[in-house]
Design a protein around this motif. Sequence first.
Motif, short mmCIF file in Angstrom:
data_model
loop_
_atom_site.label_atom_id
_atom_site.label_comp_id
_atom_site.label_asym_id
_atom_site.label_seq_id
_atom_site.Cartn_x
_atom_site.Cartn_y
_atom_site.Cartn_z
N ASP A 18 0.67 -1.11 -0.05
CA ASP A 18 -0.12 0.07 -0.05
C ASP A 18 0.92 1.12 -0.05
O ASP A 18 0.33 2.26 -0.85
CB ASP A 18 -0.96 0.01 1.25
N LEU A 19 1.99 1.42 0.76
CA LEU A 19 2.69 2.30 1.00
C LEU A 19 3.46 2.88 -0.34
O LEU A 19 3.52 4.12 -0.94
CB LEU A 19 3.65 2.53 2.27
N VAL A 24 3.53 6.75 -5.25
CA VAL A 24 3.68 7.26 -6.62
C VAL A 24 2.38 8.09 -6.73
O VAL A 24 2.60 9.26 -7.44
CB VAL A 24 3.59 5.90 -7.45
N THR A 25 1.02 7.64 -6.41
CA THR A 25 0.05 8.34 -6.43
C THR A 25 0.27 9.94 -5.87
O THR A 25 -0.24 10.92 -6.67
CB THR A 25 -1.15 7.62 -5.80
N ALA A 26 0.64 10.05 -4.80
CA ALA A 26 0.89 11.29 -4.06
C ALA A 26 1.71 12.16 -4.70
O ALA A 26 1.65 13.27 -5.05
CB ALA A 26 1.31 11.18 -2.43
N HIS A 41 0.19 12.96 -15.71
CA HIS A 41 -0.82 12.23 -15.65
C HIS A 41 -0.48 10.73 -15.53
O HIS A 41 0.04 10.22 -16.17
CB HIS A 41 -1.63 12.42 -17.12
N LEU A 42 -0.91 10.37 -14.33
CA LEU A 42 -0.79 9.11 -14.00
C LEU A 42 -2.05 8.05 -14.23
O LEU A 42 -2.95 8.37 -13.75
CB LEU A 42 -0.63 8.76 -12.22
N LEU A 173 9.21 6.79 -0.97
CA LEU A 173 9.33 8.20 -1.52
C LEU A 173 10.51 8.74 -2.37
O LEU A 173 10.55 9.17 -3.28
CB LEU A 173 9.26 9.42 -0.18
N GLU A 174 11.75 7.98 -1.89
CA GLU A 174 12.99 8.26 -2.71
C GLU A 174 12.83 7.54 -4.19
O GLU A 174 13.15 8.28 -5.16
CB GLU A 174 14.07 7.52 -2.07
N VAL A 175 12.10 6.68 -4.20
CA VAL A 175 12.00 6.17 -5.75
C VAL A 175 10.96 6.88 -6.39
O VAL A 175 11.06 7.35 -7.65
CB VAL A 175 11.58 4.62 -5.81
#
Length: 205
Positions: A18-19, A24-26, A41-42, A173-175
């Motif tokens: 989930d994280l 990616v989404t955030a 645009h994701l 977050l780093e990725v």
Amino acid sequence: MPGRTQKALLFLARGFEDLEAAAVTAVCGWTGYREHLPSIHLTTTGLHAEVQGRFGTRVRPHRHLGDVDPDEYAALAVPGGFFSHGFDEAFDPRLYRVAQAIHARGGMIATWCVGVLPIAEAGLLRGGRATTYRFSRHHDNPGRLRALGCEPVPAPLVVWNRIASCAGPAQSLEVAFLLLEFLVGEAGAAEVRRYLAGTDREGMG
């Protein structure tokens, strides 16, 4: 590639972490926070009308994987997941073909945890280096990389030939920011980081 809207594809298998998916989404979502920010645009994709993450997040993908045109996308994101909850479905030839096509056109592939394994199965890491999750109870993930011609590196984060991999959810977050920088450029990514951080002073709350 700053200056226009970039399109990225997020593949979610059952049992996704989930994280990693949320990162990616955030990060991509925050590109829409202010008009002057570069835009991403994701598009989410998967193999089912609804996909559930290991810890309960439910996502209705925008597009079935079989309907994806890889030529539309500049990058592919593949979070890891839990084999005990269905992540094996990520080892699908359709995902291999999408990954191969995006990478062949100069795109980036960002992976998290065991999300790197389908990319290795697609042949994109042969002769290269990557990292992956080392604590799976029933799977030798580094050994699987090795068997596929990839050198497993015991590092938190590895980037080789436009393929990013990380050792676990802690690097989420780093990725995501590496993906962001590839898509919108260093300056654009720095601006998005500034708004996400909420301050102009590094290390300050």
